[in-house]
Write a protein that holds these residues in place. Structure first.
Motif, mmCIF file in Angstrom:
data_model
loop_
_atom_site.group_PDB
_atom_site.id
_atom_site.type_symbol
_atom_site.label_atom_id
_atom_site.label_comp_id
_atom_site.label_asym_id
_atom_site.label_seq_id
_atom_site.Cartn_x
_atom_site.Cartn_y
_atom_site.Cartn_z
ATOM 1 N N ILE A 1 1.077 -0.914 0.110
ATOM 2 C CA ILE A 1 0.027 0.401 0.121
ATOM 3 C C ILE A 1 0.715 1.390 0.059
ATOM 4 O O ILE A 1 0.391 1.919 -0.825
ATOM 5 N N GLU A 2 1.746 1.159 0.791
ATOM 6 C CA GLU A 2 2.258 2.532 1.048
ATOM 7 C C GLU A 2 3.187 2.139 -0.936
ATOM 8 O O GLU A 2 3.287 3.884 -1.102
ATOM 9 N N ILE A 3 3.609 2.183 -1.242
ATOM 10 C CA ILE A 3 3.929 2.390 -2.848
ATOM 11 C C ILE A 3 3.313 2.763 -3.641
ATOM 12 O O ILE A 3 3.839 3.036 -4.632
ATOM 13 N N LEU A 4 2.498 2.074 -3.080
ATOM 14 C CA LEU A 4 1.250 1.904 -4.452
ATOM 15 C C LEU A 4 0.804 3.587 -3.829
ATOM 16 O O LEU A 4 0.503 4.210 -5.260
ATOM 17 N N ILE A 5 0.414 4.269 -2.955
ATOM 18 C CA ILE A 5 -0.196 5.950 -2.204
ATOM 19 C C ILE A 5 1.056 6.473 -2.794
ATOM 20 O O ILE A 5 0.925 7.427 -3.853
ATOM 21 N N ALA A 6 2.620 6.332 -2.809
ATOM 22 C CA ALA A 6 3.360 6.388 -3.297
ATOM 23 C C ALA A 6 3.378 6.836 -4.983
ATOM 24 O O ALA A 6 3.814 8.021 -5.622
ATOM 25 N N ALA A 7 3.272 5.707 -5.257
ATOM 26 C CA ALA A 7 3.479 6.179 -7.475
ATOM 27 C C ALA A 7 2.200 6.779 -7.677
ATOM 28 O O ALA A 7 2.302 7.746 -8.190
ATOM 29 N N ARG A 8 1.409 6.750 -6.853
ATOM 30 C CA ARG A 8 -0.762 7.446 -7.114
ATOM 31 C C ARG A 8 0.048 9.290 -6.475
ATOM 32 O O ARG A 8 -0.642 9.656 -8.106
ATOM 33 N N ALA A 9 1.051 9.163 -6.212
ATOM 34 C CA ALA A 9 1.139 10.704 -5.599
ATOM 35 C C ALA A 9 2.006 11.229 -6.875
ATOM 36 O O ALA A 9 2.189 12.452 -7.591
ATOM 37 N N VAL A 10 3.684 10.287 -7.392
ATOM 38 C CA VAL A 10 3.907 11.134 -8.273
ATOM 39 C C VAL A 10 3.434 10.757 -9.459
ATOM 40 O O VAL A 10 3.219 11.417 -10.507
ATOM 41 N N GLN A 11 2.340 10.264 -9.635
ATOM 42 C CA GLN A 11 1.358 9.333 -10.856
ATOM 43 C C GLN A 11 0.262 11.328 -11.740
ATOM 44 O O GLN A 11 0.571 11.946 -11.978
ATOM 45 N N ALA A 12 0.094 11.835 -9.879
ATOM 46 C CA ALA A 12 -1.037 12.513 -10.057
ATOM 47 C C ALA A 12 0.736 14.632 -10.435
ATOM 48 O O ALA A 12 0.036 15.315 -11.279
ATOM 49 N N VAL A 13 1.734 14.332 -9.903
ATOM 50 C CA VAL A 13 3.210 15.121 -10.573
ATOM 51 C C VAL A 13 3.096 15.227 -12.255
ATOM 52 O O VAL A 13 2.571 16.355 -13.092
ATOM 53 N N GLY A 14 2.948 13.886 -12.701
ATOM 54 C CA GLY A 14 2.638 13.827 -13.738
ATOM 55 C C GLY A 14 1.608 14.034 -14.108
ATOM 56 O O GLY A 14 1.262 15.102 -15.623
#
Length: 125
Positions: free
Chosen positions: A102-115
């Protein structure tokens, strides 16, 4: 040669790419709501409030960065910022798909939002 809308074949190609990218960003912002029951079933030991950050991280970061990233697109060039955003968004999407927890998923979603925040204003301009 252009058609009655003033776009030639190249213009329509650019339009299709930009429209597809905006659709992808919009879909990604909302698809997690539909997938939330499946996420809860997959992450049984994760509290629902923690799981909600899969959606919240994307939404908050995306909304907070839209205006600054629009300014970045104006200064650095819309095409360049669009391609940066598309690259970040795509790589982060792969990160979401491969996230082991879950932690990696949340972090990846945050990076996705930057993109997404880079991509959207550049595409709409």
């Amino acid at each position: 040669m252009s058609d009655k809308h003033g776009l030639g074949p190249q213009g329509w190609r650019v339009f299709a790419i930009v429209a597809g990218a905006v659709f992808m960003v919009t879909l990604d912002a909302t698809v997690v709501v539909a997938a939330f029951p499946a996420l809860r079933a997959h992450f049984l030991t994760v509290e629902p409030t923690t799981l909600a950050w899969v959606l919240n991280a994307y939404t908050i970061i995306y909304a907070a960065l839209l205006v600054p990233m629009g300014r970045r697109a104006d200064r650095r060039g819309r095409r360049r910022v669009f391609l940066e955003g598309l690259t970040i968004f795509t790589l982060a999407s792969v990160g979401c798909a491969l996230a082991p927890g879950i932690e990696i998923l949340i972090a990846a979603r945050a990076v996705q939002a930057v993109g997404a925040a880079l991509l959207t204003p550049a595409a709409l301009a």
